[in-house]
Design a protein around this motif. Structure first.
Motif, PDB file in Angstrom:
ATOM      1  N   VAL A  52      75.886  13.130   9.368  1.00  0.00           N
ATOM      2  CA  VAL A  52      75.673  14.584   9.338  1.00  0.00           C
ATOM      3  C   VAL A  52      75.115  15.020  10.693  1.00  0.00           C
ATOM      4  O   VAL A  52      74.025  14.585  11.086  1.00  0.00           O
ATOM      5  N   SER A  54      70.064  21.317  -0.768  1.00  0.00           N
ATOM      6  CA  SER A  54      71.468  21.321  -1.203  1.00  0.00           C
ATOM      7  C   SER A  54      72.173  20.030  -0.804  1.00  0.00           C
ATOM      8  O   SER A  54      73.025  19.523  -1.543  1.00  0.00           O
ATOM      9  N   LEU A  55      71.819  19.487   0.357  1.00  0.00           N
ATOM     10  CA  LEU A  55      72.405  18.225   0.797  1.00  0.00           C
ATOM     11  C   LEU A  55      72.028  17.093  -0.163  1.00  0.00           C
ATOM     12  O   LEU A  55      72.871  16.280  -0.563  1.00  0.00           O
ATOM     13  N   ARG A  56      70.765  17.047  -0.538  1.00  0.00           N
ATOM     14  CA  ARG A  56      70.300  16.011  -1.471  1.00  0.00           C
ATOM     15  C   ARG A  56      70.992  16.129  -2.817  1.00  0.00           C
ATOM     16  O   ARG A  56      71.511  15.145  -3.365  1.00  0.00           O
ATOM     17  N   THR A  60      74.908  15.395  -2.951  1.00  0.00           N
ATOM     18  CA  THR A  60      75.357  14.037  -2.599  1.00  0.00           C
ATOM     19  C   THR A  60      74.734  12.963  -3.490  1.00  0.00           C
ATOM     20  O   THR A  60      75.046  11.778  -3.329  1.00  0.00           O
ATOM     21  N   LEU A 104      74.344   8.514   3.543  1.00  0.00           N
ATOM     22  CA  LEU A 104      74.095   9.609   4.481  1.00  0.00           C
ATOM     23  C   LEU A 104      73.266   9.126   5.659  1.00  0.00           C
ATOM     24  O   LEU A 104      72.291   8.378   5.486  1.00  0.00           O
ATOM     25  N   VAL A 134      71.627  11.240   8.965  1.00  0.00           N
ATOM     26  CA  VAL A 134      71.494  12.565   9.575  1.00  0.00           C
ATOM     27  C   VAL A 134      71.083  12.406  11.037  1.00  0.00           C
ATOM     28  O   VAL A 134      70.104  11.705  11.345  1.00  0.00           O
ATOM     29  N   PHE A 182      77.336  20.466  10.653  1.00  0.00           N
ATOM     30  CA  PHE A 182      76.640  21.480   9.877  1.00  0.00           C
ATOM     31  C   PHE A 182      75.711  22.271  10.799  1.00  0.00           C
ATOM     32  O   PHE A 182      75.330  21.794  11.874  1.00  0.00           O
ATOM     33  N   LEU A 221      75.015  23.893   0.830  1.00  0.00           N
ATOM     34  CA  LEU A 221      76.171  23.239   0.228  1.00  0.00           C
ATOM     35  C   LEU A 221      76.243  23.587  -1.254  1.00  0.00           C
ATOM     36  O   LEU A 221      75.227  23.602  -1.948  1.00  0.00           O
TER      37      LEU A 221
END
Length: 616
Positions: free
Chosen positions: A6, A31-33, A36, A50, A52, A117, A123
């Motif tokens: 990411v 939202s990412l957590r 996914t 993931l 980042v 992003f 997300l």
């Protein structure tokens, strides 16, 4: 294990207070957590991971100390432990440079995917990692390309050449700050990335494919359709968007809305904004046709561009026909399509426009096969090249001369600078129908505006101009009016018989100037060419149409003269532009001069006759 890298540039600039960026980041990370979590579990054959990569501006003190910055802490607090921070020292707005640096690091660390992003994204789709991975696998099977062959505007345009740029409708996100509103930072666009930079990328991919994937399909031709639209009429735009596509070409529709007040903008966006191959851009105010087309040119990264008006009805196979002529004549700078109007016979006004010659160059491709001087932008196919040729914005917003200027500059560059470069060729099968203006009603003002604009060509291209043998209607009227005014002024000193006679002659001449033109045109269309232009028009209706064609010419002459006066182009008065740009030698010039002489002789005869009767 499939790792998604990411790429996350973060800035505190452009916000009411720096702490707001953390608030935005918290929404993104949450939202990412959540979206996914399922993919990152061990419940599938594949395990998704993931990583980042945070990009921070060196001078953004809010994120100091870098080693333990607040962005990294936020990610870890929300359960995203694998985070790496990179510091960049670029000018403000260099977002792509930061993304590039992060992408390189992710690639070096073995990430199979990199996802770009912003820190203001939320997300929406649970399981988006696996959906993207599945889509890449499906794309590889369908297009016979290696797994992972796809992908920001540059990557989209790059892989579009092999039909591998897609949008997943079931993977969604929102921008809480950006989107269509002003960005929080000054954008720094790389100049001309759609030329050398994109070409280098395409060539690199082509070479890589030839070596690693012999079964990959051949490169597609890319063709963008640019439509400046003020009216935003769905009955015309939808058929253009739905034109038949070629399997060996990639087409994008670029609509530049030049009227932000149009009530149809939302309808257009609701229907097509989610289509990655329909790009809709809305000007903040009415900028005019030239600026709209220039914006379309700036938006495009295709090999060729098809300009269409927003009220034409193209043939459903026009894109296929474009591809045929492009592949047949790859050295041409462009192609002139064939634009027809409905049968003018039922309408006197439409027949008059045809007799005047207002539609002649709309289907010029049926009369000249190669090296066509110019064509109307209602249906014009041009090769996109780094030639710095744009539509000149000095021309009127509603058009008039900008298409001629564009074509002349385009041809000149290609012939002078491109190996084997040619001018514009005919494309009679690239067909479109244009409706009569104002639903067949009278539009004298439109032709005046066009002429006011195209008169500038005389000053811009002196090598393509000539001195007429006699003044046109507008010049004659202005000249006689000036002489009459001078006579009146001299009469304030003293009135003589000569003054009276001169004034009477001048006053007689003014109405006889348009009468002489009408006589010439009626005679020409009734006796010299009785079946030309509108063959089915007969009798008194043909006489009326011929007479009205004179009125249109007078309006056109007035518009051109007004343009010269407004631009203070005094030396251009009496000069004419060769519409064939020398393509037919001196024949059109001789023809126009001959017609001017005949009109002037008719006028002299009328004035002489009437004056003799008055003074008898």
């Amino acid at each position: 294990e499939i790792t998604f890298g990411v790429l996350l540039p973060i800035t505190s600039r452009g916000l009411s207070k720096p702490e707001d960026c953390i608030s935005n980041l918290q929404k993104f990370v949450e939202s990412l957590r959540d979206t996914t979590k399922t993919d990152r579990s061990n419940c599938f054959d594949k395990r998704y991971k993931l990583k980042v990569y945070i990009g921070i501006d060196k001078n953004d003190a809010f994120f100091h100390p870098i080693e333990d910055n607040c962005a990294k802490r936020t990610l870890m607090e929300y359960g995203i432990p694998d985070v790496e921070t990179m510091v960049f020292d670029y000018p403000p707005g260099s977002i792509c440079a930061i993304w590039r640096g992060l992408a390189r690091r992710a690639y070096d660390r073995g990430c199979q995917y990199t996802v770009l992003f912003g820190d203001d994204v939320v997300l929406k789709t649970i399981g988006w990692m696996s959906r993207i991975d599945d889509a890449f696998h499906a794309l590889a099977i369908e297009k016979h390309v290696p797994y992972g062959f796809d992908g920001d505007p540059y990557l989209f345009q790059l892989y579009r050449r092999w039909g591998c740029s897609v949008m997943l409708p079931d993977v969604k996100l929102t921008n809480t700050v950006g989107g269509e509103i002003a960005t929080r930072y000054e954008k720094k666009h790389h100049q001309n990335w759609t030329f050398e930079i994109l070409d280098d990328g395409v060539n690199s991919v082509q070479t890589w494919l030839e070596k690693n994937s012999p079964t990959a399909p051949p490169r597609l031709l890319t063709l963008d359709v640019i439509i400046p639209s003020y009216r935003v009429q769905m009955k015309y735009l939808e058929p253009i968007i739905r034109l038949n596509r070629s399997p060996t070409a990639s087409t994008m529709i670029i609509i530049i809305v030049d009227n932000p007040e149009s009530p149809n903008i939302n309808v257009l966006k609701d229907c097509y904004e989610q289509d990655p191959f329909v790009r809709i851009r809305v000007h903040n105010s009415n900028m005019g046709a030239s600026q709209a087309r220039n914006r379309g040119l700036g938006e495009s990264a295709a090999d060729y561009i098809l300009f269409l008006d927003d009220d034409v009805t193209p043939d459903p196979d026009i894109l296929l026909e474009c591809e045929k002529v492009i592949r047949q004549y790859p050295n041409a700078c462009g192609f002139i399509g064939c634009t027809k109007f409905p049968d003018p016979t039922p309408s006197i006004a439409s027949s008059a426009i045809t007799m005047w010659g207002g539609t002649f160059f709309w289907d010029i491709c049926e009369h000249i096969e190669e090296d066509i001087p110019w064509g109307v932008t209602a249906n014009l196919l041009a090769r996109r090249y780094k030639d710095n040729v744009w539509f000149d914005e000095q021309f009127p917003k509603t058009g008039g001369g900008e298409d001629i200027d564009y074509c002349l500059k385009k041809k000149r560059f290609f012939v002078d600078n491109v190996l084997g470069g040619e001018g514009f060729r005919a494309a009679p099968q690239v067909k479109a129908i244009h409706p009569w203006w104002n639903n067949g009603g009278r539009v004298y003002r439109r032709f005046m505006k066009w002429a006011a604009g195209d008169g500038a060509l005389i000053n811009m291209y002196p090598e393509l101009t000539y001195r007429d043998a006699a003044p046109n209607t507008a010049e004659s009227l202005l000249g006689v009016a000036i002489l009459a005014l001078m006579t009146l002024l001299s009469m304030t000193v003293g009135i003589t018989a000569i003054h009276r006679r001169l004034l009477i002659i001048f006053l007689i001449t003014i109405p006889l100037i348009p009468v002489a033109n009408i006589i010439f045109d009626v005679h020409h269309h009734m006796f010299v060419e009785p079946t030309a232009c509108v063959p089915a028009l007969r009798g008194y209706r043909r006489i009326l149409a011929a007479a009205e064609s004179s009125v249109i010419r007078i309006a056109n002459d007035w518009g051109r003269l007004e343009g010269h006066i407004r631009r203070k182009e005094w030396s251009c008065i009496g000069q004419r532009f060769d519409w064939f740009a020398g393509r037919r030698g001196g024949v059109p010039i001789a023809h126009e001069r001959s017609n001017s002489v005949f009109r002037f002789l008719i006028l002299v005869g009328l004035v002489t006759s009437v004056a003799s009767w008055v003074f008898a």
